[in-house]
Design a protein around this motif. Structure first.
Motif, PDB file in Angstrom:
ATOM      1  N   ALA A  76       0.981  -0.731  -0.419  1.00  0.00           N
ATOM      2  CA  ALA A  76       0.235  -0.168  -0.299  1.00  0.00           C
ATOM      3  C   ALA A  76       0.852   1.233  -0.106  1.00  0.00           C
ATOM      4  O   ALA A  76       0.471   1.944  -0.287  1.00  0.00           O
ATOM      5  CB  ALA A  76      -1.185   0.179   1.206  1.00  0.00           C
ATOM      6  N   VAL A  77       1.909   1.199   0.519  1.00  0.00           N
ATOM      7  CA  VAL A  77       3.032   2.400   0.425  1.00  0.00           C
ATOM      8  C   VAL A  77       3.821   2.140  -1.161  1.00  0.00           C
ATOM      9  O   VAL A  77       4.337   1.619  -1.780  1.00  0.00           O
ATOM     10  CB  VAL A  77       4.314   1.986   1.455  1.00  0.00           C
ATOM     11  CG1 VAL A  77       5.415   3.430   1.810  1.00  0.00           C
ATOM     12  CG2 VAL A  77       3.741   1.940   2.760  1.00  0.00           C
ATOM     13  N   THR A  78       3.936   3.869  -0.823  1.00  0.00           N
ATOM     14  CA  THR A  78       3.828   3.976  -2.402  1.00  0.00           C
ATOM     15  C   THR A  78       4.970   5.037  -2.174  1.00  0.00           C
ATOM     16  O   THR A  78       5.493   6.005  -3.244  1.00  0.00           O
ATOM     17  CB  THR A  78       3.020   4.769  -4.128  1.00  0.00           C
ATOM     18  OG1 THR A  78       2.243   5.689  -2.713  1.00  0.00           O
ATOM     19  CG2 THR A  78       1.967   4.039  -3.908  1.00  0.00           C
ATOM     20  N   LEU A  84      13.727   4.809   1.979  1.00  0.00           N
ATOM     21  CA  LEU A  84      14.031   3.787   0.334  1.00  0.00           C
ATOM     22  C   LEU A  84      14.500   3.868  -0.223  1.00  0.00           C
ATOM     23  O   LEU A  84      15.688   3.184  -0.850  1.00  0.00           O
ATOM     24  CB  LEU A  84      12.572   4.202  -0.466  1.00  0.00           C
ATOM     25  CG  LEU A  84      12.696   3.396  -1.276  1.00  0.00           C
ATOM     26  CD1 LEU A  84      12.362   1.668  -1.616  1.00  0.00           C
ATOM     27  CD2 LEU A  84      11.221   4.016  -2.209  1.00  0.00           C
ATOM     28  N   LEU A  85      14.840   5.421  -0.355  1.00  0.00           N
ATOM     29  CA  LEU A  85      16.503   6.204  -0.786  1.00  0.00           C
ATOM     30  C   LEU A  85      18.061   5.553  -0.462  1.00  0.00           C
ATOM     31  O   LEU A  85      18.709   4.438  -1.081  1.00  0.00           O
ATOM     32  CB  LEU A  85      16.656   7.457  -1.111  1.00  0.00           C
ATOM     33  CG  LEU A  85      15.549   7.626  -2.053  1.00  0.00           C
ATOM     34  CD1 LEU A  85      15.364   9.442  -1.823  1.00  0.00           C
ATOM     35  CD2 LEU A  85      15.094   7.186  -3.176  1.00  0.00           C
TER      36      LEU A  85
END
Length: 137
Positions: A76-78, A84-85
């Motif tokens: 669900a996480v966008t 993340l990076l």
């Protein structure tokens, strides 16, 4: 039936990465060496994987259950954030140093490759550290 499909998927995945050359660190490192003797063959492998993944996710988003009757678990996480990076950067540096990523490492470990076993141990330690940090936050 679910276990059989999981086994079949794993075998197809394993054969795919063996046939594509992704389990050969020399091929992976040559692919990553864009300023030297670049081997573009894995570009086609990755392009094919992205295309299959794109189609699979597009179809999966329209369903509530898998073909085996299990509930769909679509991330669900966008949001692209610093975690993340940073994780992508660490993954990429590790991949560039070792020429091995998680899927091929499991296949290579099955062959008794010492490099793959060291990689898997380091990966599992990193996952454990992450899980322990999540418990504190």
């Amino acid at each position: 039936m679910i276990n059989f499909m999981a086994l079949l998927s794993g075998v197809v995945f394993g054969l795919g990465i063996i046939l594509s050359g992704m389990v050969n660190p020399a091929i992976v490192l040559a692919f990553l060496d864009i300023t030297g003797n670049w081997d573009s063959s894995l570009l086609w492998v990755m392009g094919g994987a992205v295309a299959v993944g794109f189609i699979a996710f597009a179809l999966a988003k329209k369903r509530t259950n898998s073909y085996l009757g299990l509930s769909m678990q679509i991330p669900a996480v966008t949001k692209i954030d610093s975690r993340l990076l940073l994780g992508s950067l660490v993954f990429g540096v590790g991949w560039g140093i070792a020429g091995i990523c998680p899927g091929p490492a499991v296949v290579l470990a099955g062959t008794g490759s010492t490099d793959a076993l060291v990689f898997l141990i380091a990966m599992l330690l990193g996952m454990n550290i992450y899980q322990n940090q999540q418990g504190r936050g």
